[in-house]
Design a protein around this motif. Sequence first.
Motif, mmCIF file in Angstrom:
data_model
loop_
_atom_site.group_PDB
_atom_site.id
_atom_site.type_symbol
_atom_site.label_atom_id
_atom_site.label_comp_id
_atom_site.label_asym_id
_atom_site.label_seq_id
_atom_site.Cartn_x
_atom_site.Cartn_y
_atom_site.Cartn_z
ATOM 1 N N VAL A 159 0.861 -1.184 0.000
ATOM 2 C CA VAL A 159 0.000 0.000 0.000
ATOM 3 C C VAL A 159 0.897 1.233 0.000
ATOM 4 N N GLY A 160 0.611 2.190 -0.831
ATOM 5 C CA GLY A 160 1.414 3.413 -0.921
ATOM 6 C C GLY A 160 2.610 3.230 -1.841
ATOM 7 N N SER A 164 6.989 5.715 1.769
ATOM 8 C CA SER A 164 5.854 5.448 2.665
ATOM 9 C C SER A 164 5.138 4.127 2.342
ATOM 10 N N ALA A 165 5.679 3.364 1.393
ATOM 11 C CA ALA A 165 5.034 2.093 1.011
ATOM 12 C C ALA A 165 5.084 1.102 2.173
ATOM 13 N N LYS A 166 3.958 0.427 2.380
ATOM 14 C CA LYS A 166 3.900 -0.571 3.467
ATOM 15 C C LYS A 166 3.330 -1.872 2.915
ATOM 16 N N THR A 167 3.810 -2.992 3.448
ATOM 17 C CA THR A 167 3.255 -4.277 3.022
ATOM 18 C C THR A 167 2.217 -4.733 4.033
ATOM 19 N N ARG A 168 1.069 -5.120 3.513
ATOM 20 C CA ARG A 168 0.002 -5.644 4.380
ATOM 21 C C ARG A 168 -0.229 -7.101 4.037
ATOM 22 N N SER A 169 -0.466 -7.891 5.042
ATOM 23 C CA SER A 169 -0.758 -9.310 4.835
ATOM 24 C C SER A 169 -2.227 -9.581 5.108
ATOM 25 N N ILE A 170 -2.902 -10.171 4.147
ATOM 26 C CA ILE A 170 -4.320 -10.489 4.331
ATOM 27 C C ILE A 170 -4.468 -12.010 4.363
ATOM 28 N N PRO A 171 -5.079 -12.543 5.431
ATOM 29 C CA PRO A 171 -5.260 -14.010 5.452
ATOM 30 C C PRO A 171 -6.313 -14.442 4.443
ATOM 31 N N LEU A 172 -6.065 -15.568 3.804
ATOM 32 C CA LEU A 172 -7.003 -16.091 2.809
ATOM 33 C C LEU A 172 -7.622 -17.396 3.311
ATOM 34 N N ALA A 173 -8.777 -17.733 2.753
ATOM 35 C CA ALA A 173 -9.364 -19.051 3.046
ATOM 36 C C ALA A 173 -8.477 -20.117 2.394
ATOM 37 N N PRO A 174 -8.340 -21.281 3.062
ATOM 38 C CA PRO A 174 -7.545 -22.351 2.425
ATOM 39 C C PRO A 174 -8.182 -22.724 1.088
ATOM 40 N N PHE A 175 -7.370 -22.951 0.068
ATOM 41 C CA PHE A 175 -7.923 -23.281 -1.253
ATOM 42 C C PHE A 175 -6.979 -24.229 -1.980
#
Length: 350
Positions: A159-160, A164-175
Amino acid sequence: MAIKRSSEQGKSSEQPANERKQRNELLQSNPTTEETSSNEDSLRPQRLADYIGQKDLKAVLDIAINAAKQRGEAMDHLLLYGPPGLGKTTISLILATEMGVQCKITAAPALERPRDITGVLVNLNPGDVLFIDEIHRMNRITEELLYPAMEDGRLDITVGKGQSAKTRSIPLAPFTLVGATTRIGALTSPLRDRFGMIQRLQFYELDELTDIILRTAKVLETDIATEGATEIAARSRGTPRIANRLLKRVRDYTQVKALGTITQPVAEEALELFQVDKMGLDWTDRLILNTLIDQFHGGPVGLDAIAAATGEDRLTIEDVYEPYLLQIGFLQRTPRGRMITEKAMDHLGY
Ligand code: ADE
């Protein structure tokens, strides 16, 4: 089971329009339109037990499905490779049915922007199967977004910009990712290594194709004799998609000529009319072989030279035409290029 699709239009080639049309109608091995695919959907087997052929692959999948179900987990990621039309999409749909989940279908060319793949991934439900066709065509950014998704079930997004860029981690459903490709060699090794199972689909045997045609004829409520089915099977290039397509054309012929049942002579008559020969070769196959003989003294000759002389796309020759010609022993691949065989010369009447 709900099926989501996103697809792209087929590639164009320089072949004359009438020949291209004939080839597409009879022998098209790579449909990319909604209509063709949904037509095919009604003919696909829904369960692993109804799937004919690919015995070894079925055995591997049966174990994987049962193990995953017993553990209550998503099945491991699966990479399917081999020539077009052998059942990669069908296998993926069957996996989802057997696991009791949805199958989302897409293709790498439809995942151009980072938000395309992130959109697909965040919308997956637990256990879903994500089918990505032509996975060798995925771009680097999309591919790198897939790595943590496949390995750790998370999406890493930036993001950004700049400092100022930042890394975000989003959990996903197992697939379960099912990747399909006609060119395993074009996959990067980090992507290939993230698949727990890598399986090759083989050309089908004559008796398997005969059974597939008999099964499809039943679905289409078409009268057919076993010998009629075998005649079509013999001309189907070891490929169920072609077998089913030829069956439909022979059905039309039988209906218009009021011949009743598709018998062996009826099938033969129809397929001769459509210029699909005894070995299943079509206009382009014959062009490739005749070009090799007439312009290159039978070879050895490089693929680019064949492509230039025939006006056919290099990758189409390599992915669609060549595998079958190699399989039936009509072409040989040598370090110095492609060579015609005596068997092919005999078949063409030289
Ligand atoms: N239709 C297309 N491919 C098939 C297969 N392998 N088994 C049964 N029906 C099919």
